[in-house]
Motif scaffolding. Sequence first.
Motif, PDB file in Angstrom:
ATOM      1  N   GLU A  71       0.821  -1.214   0.000  1.00  0.00           N
ATOM      2  CA  GLU A  71       0.000   0.000   0.000  1.00  0.00           C
ATOM      3  C   GLU A  71       0.858   1.270   0.000  1.00  0.00           C
ATOM      4  O   GLU A  71       0.538   2.224  -0.697  1.00  0.00           O
ATOM      5  CB  GLU A  71      -0.934  -0.013   1.216  1.00  0.00           C
ATOM      6  CG  GLU A  71      -1.849   1.212   1.257  1.00  0.00           C
ATOM      7  CD  GLU A  71      -2.933   1.138   2.315  1.00  0.00           C
ATOM      8  OE1 GLU A  71      -2.928   0.172   3.096  1.00  0.00           O
ATOM      9  OE2 GLU A  71      -3.776   2.045   2.352  1.00  0.00           O
ATOM     10  N   SER A  72       1.951   1.273   0.798  1.00  0.00           N
ATOM     11  CA  SER A  72       2.675   2.535   1.012  1.00  0.00           C
ATOM     12  C   SER A  72       4.166   2.403   0.688  1.00  0.00           C
ATOM     13  O   SER A  72       4.710   1.303   0.653  1.00  0.00           O
ATOM     14  CB  SER A  72       2.522   2.955   2.479  1.00  0.00           C
ATOM     15  OG  SER A  72       3.190   2.014   3.308  1.00  0.00           O
ATOM     16  N   THR A  73       4.809   3.549   0.505  1.00  0.00           N
ATOM     17  CA  THR A  73       6.268   3.534   0.303  1.00  0.00           C
ATOM     18  C   THR A  73       6.958   2.996   1.556  1.00  0.00           C
ATOM     19  O   THR A  73       7.991   2.335   1.461  1.00  0.00           O
ATOM     20  CB  THR A  73       6.817   4.950   0.021  1.00  0.00           C
ATOM     21  OG1 THR A  73       6.339   5.821   1.042  1.00  0.00           O
ATOM     22  CG2 THR A  73       6.391   5.465  -1.328  1.00  0.00           C
ATOM     23  N   GLU A  74       6.389   3.273   2.723  1.00  0.00           N
ATOM     24  CA  GLU A  74       7.013   2.788   3.966  1.00  0.00           C
ATOM     25  C   GLU A  74       6.971   1.260   4.069  1.00  0.00           C
ATOM     26  O   GLU A  74       7.887   0.648   4.614  1.00  0.00           O
ATOM     27  CB  GLU A  74       6.323   3.422   5.175  1.00  0.00           C
ATOM     28  CG  GLU A  74       6.666   4.890   5.312  1.00  0.00           C
ATOM     29  CD  GLU A  74       5.576   5.668   6.012  1.00  0.00           C
ATOM     30  OE1 GLU A  74       5.542   5.610   7.248  1.00  0.00           O
ATOM     31  OE2 GLU A  74       4.754   6.305   5.331  1.00  0.00           O
ATOM     32  N   GLU A  75       5.891   0.668   3.541  1.00  0.00           N
ATOM     33  CA  GLU A  75       5.822  -0.798   3.518  1.00  0.00           C
ATOM     34  C   GLU A  75       6.917  -1.335   2.582  1.00  0.00           C
ATOM     35  O   GLU A  75       7.618  -2.306   2.915  1.00  0.00           O
ATOM     36  CB  GLU A  75       4.427  -1.241   3.049  1.00  0.00           C
ATOM     37  CG  GLU A  75       4.210  -2.750   3.079  1.00  0.00           C
ATOM     38  CD  GLU A  75       2.802  -3.146   2.613  1.00  0.00           C
ATOM     39  OE1 GLU A  75       1.889  -2.294   2.616  1.00  0.00           O
ATOM     40  OE2 GLU A  75       2.625  -4.317   2.245  1.00  0.00           O
ATOM     41  N   MET A  76       7.066  -0.693   1.433  1.00  0.00           N
ATOM     42  CA  MET A  76       8.121  -1.116   0.498  1.00  0.00           C
ATOM     43  C   MET A  76       9.509  -0.980   1.146  1.00  0.00           C
ATOM     44  O   MET A  76      10.332  -1.898   1.067  1.00  0.00           O
ATOM     45  CB  MET A  76       8.033  -0.280  -0.786  1.00  0.00           C
ATOM     46  CG  MET A  76       9.110  -0.610  -1.815  1.00  0.00           C
ATOM     47  SD  MET A  76       9.078  -2.343  -2.375  1.00  0.00           S
ATOM     48  CE  MET A  76       7.955  -2.239  -3.776  1.00  0.00           C
ATOM     49  N   GLN A  77       9.761   0.138   1.834  1.00  0.00           N
ATOM     50  CA  GLN A  77      11.068   0.332   2.501  1.00  0.00           C
ATOM     51  C   GLN A  77      11.315  -0.762   3.535  1.00  0.00           C
ATOM     52  O   GLN A  77      12.422  -1.292   3.643  1.00  0.00           O
ATOM     53  CB  GLN A  77      11.099   1.683   3.223  1.00  0.00           C
ATOM     54  CG  GLN A  77      11.228   2.885   2.306  1.00  0.00           C
ATOM     55  CD  GLN A  77      11.038   4.188   3.086  1.00  0.00           C
ATOM     56  OE1 GLN A  77      10.381   4.227   4.116  1.00  0.00           O
ATOM     57  NE2 GLN A  77      11.634   5.257   2.571  1.00  0.00           N
ATOM     58  N   MET A  78      10.287  -1.091   4.291  1.00  0.00           N
ATOM     59  CA  MET A  78      10.435  -2.110   5.334  1.00  0.00           C
ATOM     60  C   MET A  78      10.855  -3.452   4.733  1.00  0.00           C
ATOM     61  O   MET A  78      11.749  -4.129   5.244  1.00  0.00           O
ATOM     62  CB  MET A  78       9.102  -2.263   6.073  1.00  0.00           C
ATOM     63  CG  MET A  78       9.055  -3.396   7.069  1.00  0.00           C
ATOM     64  SD  MET A  78       7.451  -3.403   7.921  1.00  0.00           S
ATOM     65  CE  MET A  78       7.590  -4.968   8.774  1.00  0.00           C
ATOM     66  N   PHE A  79      10.233  -3.820   3.609  1.00  0.00           N
ATOM     67  CA  PHE A  79      10.515  -5.131   3.014  1.00  0.00           C
ATOM     68  C   PHE A  79      11.802  -5.118   2.200  1.00  0.00           C
ATOM     69  O   PHE A  79      12.557  -6.088   2.194  1.00  0.00           O
ATOM     70  CB  PHE A  79       9.323  -5.589   2.150  1.00  0.00           C
ATOM     71  CG  PHE A  79       8.213  -6.138   2.994  1.00  0.00           C
ATOM     72  CD1 PHE A  79       7.406  -5.283   3.742  1.00  0.00           C
ATOM     73  CD2 PHE A  79       7.998  -7.502   3.116  1.00  0.00           C
ATOM     74  CE1 PHE A  79       6.410  -5.775   4.574  1.00  0.00           C
ATOM     75  CE2 PHE A  79       7.005  -8.000   3.940  1.00  0.00           C
ATOM     76  CZ  PHE A  79       6.212  -7.136   4.671  1.00  0.00           C
ATOM     77  N   ALA A  80      12.074  -3.986   1.531  1.00  0.00           N
ATOM     78  CA  ALA A  80      13.229  -3.943   0.623  1.00  0.00           C
ATOM     79  C   ALA A  80      14.525  -3.679   1.359  1.00  0.00           C
ATOM     80  O   ALA A  80      15.580  -4.201   0.975  1.00  0.00           O
ATOM     81  CB  ALA A  80      12.999  -2.882  -0.446  1.00  0.00           C
ATOM     82  N   SER A  81      14.467  -2.874   2.445  1.00  0.00           N
ATOM     83  CA  SER A  81      15.730  -2.480   3.079  1.00  0.00           C
ATOM     84  C   SER A  81      15.661  -2.354   4.605  1.00  0.00           C
ATOM     85  O   SER A  81      16.580  -1.805   5.216  1.00  0.00           O
ATOM     86  CB  SER A  81      16.210  -1.151   2.473  1.00  0.00           C
ATOM     87  OG  SER A  81      15.208  -0.164   2.656  1.00  0.00           O
ATOM     88  N   ARG A  82      14.608  -2.864   5.213  1.00  0.00           N
ATOM     89  CA  ARG A  82      14.461  -2.767   6.670  1.00  0.00           C
ATOM     90  C   ARG A  82      14.671  -1.347   7.170  1.00  0.00           C
ATOM     91  O   ARG A  82      15.282  -1.118   8.218  1.00  0.00           O
ATOM     92  CB  ARG A  82      15.438  -3.690   7.394  1.00  0.00           C
ATOM     93  CG  ARG A  82      15.160  -5.159   7.202  1.00  0.00           C
ATOM     94  CD  ARG A  82      15.963  -5.984   8.192  1.00  0.00           C
ATOM     95  NE  ARG A  82      15.694  -7.394   8.018  1.00  0.00           N
ATOM     96  CZ  ARG A  82      15.743  -8.277   9.002  1.00  0.00           C
ATOM     97  NH1 ARG A  82      16.060  -7.905  10.217  1.00  0.00           N
ATOM     98  NH2 ARG A  82      15.499  -9.546   8.767  1.00  0.00           N
TER      99      ARG A  82
END
Length: 400
Positions: free
Chosen positions: A204-215
């Motif tokens: 849903e969000s860029t923050e979700e992507m950041q969490m999964f892609a780069s912690r």
Amino acid sequence: MILRARTIVTMDGPPIDDGAVVVAGNQIADIGSFAEVHAHHGGEVFDLGEQVILPGLVNAHCHLDYTCLRRQIPPQGSFTDWIRTINAAKASLSTADYIESIRNGFEEAQRFGTTSIGNIASLPHLVSDIGVPPLRTWWFAELIDLRKPIDADRVLRDLRAHRLPSLDVGLSPHAPFTASAELYARVAAIARDQGVCVTTHVAESTEEMQMFASRSGALSEFISGIRPMDAAFGAVTPLAWMLNSCQPDEHWIVAHLNELTGNDLELLAVGPRFHVVHCPRSHAYFRHSRFQLENLRALGLNICLGTDSLASNTSLSMFDEMRAMQRSFASLSPLEILAMATVNGATALNRPNALGRVRAGFTADLIALPISGAGDIFEKIIAFDQPVTWTMIDGTAIPR
Ligand SMILES: [Zn+2]
């Protein structure tokens, strides 16, 4: 009963002027010009006059629990701040508030022409307190195992024990950042074995992507303060993680998919052709990355619309949602947008042969709008911004 109207929009061929629909029991028995239909069928004629009859609208993604939070949460600096704020707001809601919220939500959705709704219930044990919903409802029990394990089988058993009349129950592992790989896998197995509907929020969000892609990022910080990170986090995308964690089938309804990499699109090209729900106004509220409508359609995925909750939106009107879609995607025709709120939603909710069109043999879920004058009928339908004047659900006209 024969319903006559100025125009019938069937979503199944060109509109029929001076048209008629024959309703027998809860089904559409015939459809055509009034002259043809009247020649072949007896029975009472109910003339809706200068109105357009069309299929009832389908809202494929909402959370009626939060109807009472309308305009209570101004846009926050980040998605994670919004989660913190809604969590604080939820903590002050009583059981009675939730029940009132859900009932008001049903009433508002129906007033604006929705006849089928996919509703995610954060408190599924309240379902029997709500009573029989005034529209066709899919109850998805929300599943989160961030702080403690949850038994998806038991939740489903309890939901079914409410003996909801003619309604569908389903499961909703909330999102890859709040539901574990084990929970997703269990839900996928239940869905396969028992034919249960599933919906979930993904990417849903860029923050979700950041969490999964780069912690990294605010969501990663927030979640890592609650539970240890899954070993896969740091080198994956939310979609890839979800696809690795379980084998979703083509019946899943996946909300959002706002953050997709090129690799994600390749996975979608070979993966299950699940349904995608876009929530245009909630998307605008959060200022998410542009929804990749063209790429997802090119892959042949079924795209439908939802309102999401009133914690990130201002009404439960699917007409408002269609207008927001039109503003964001000027290349879509009004007919394509209306299909996303009728045919496509019905397909997502696994009723492609019963709902979303005015066709003989389909269920009689219909609405009428007072539309007159010349011009594109689909454009006029999308521009309609009043409560609908007439609604029929399951062959029964709803008193106003
Ligand atoms: Zn949602």
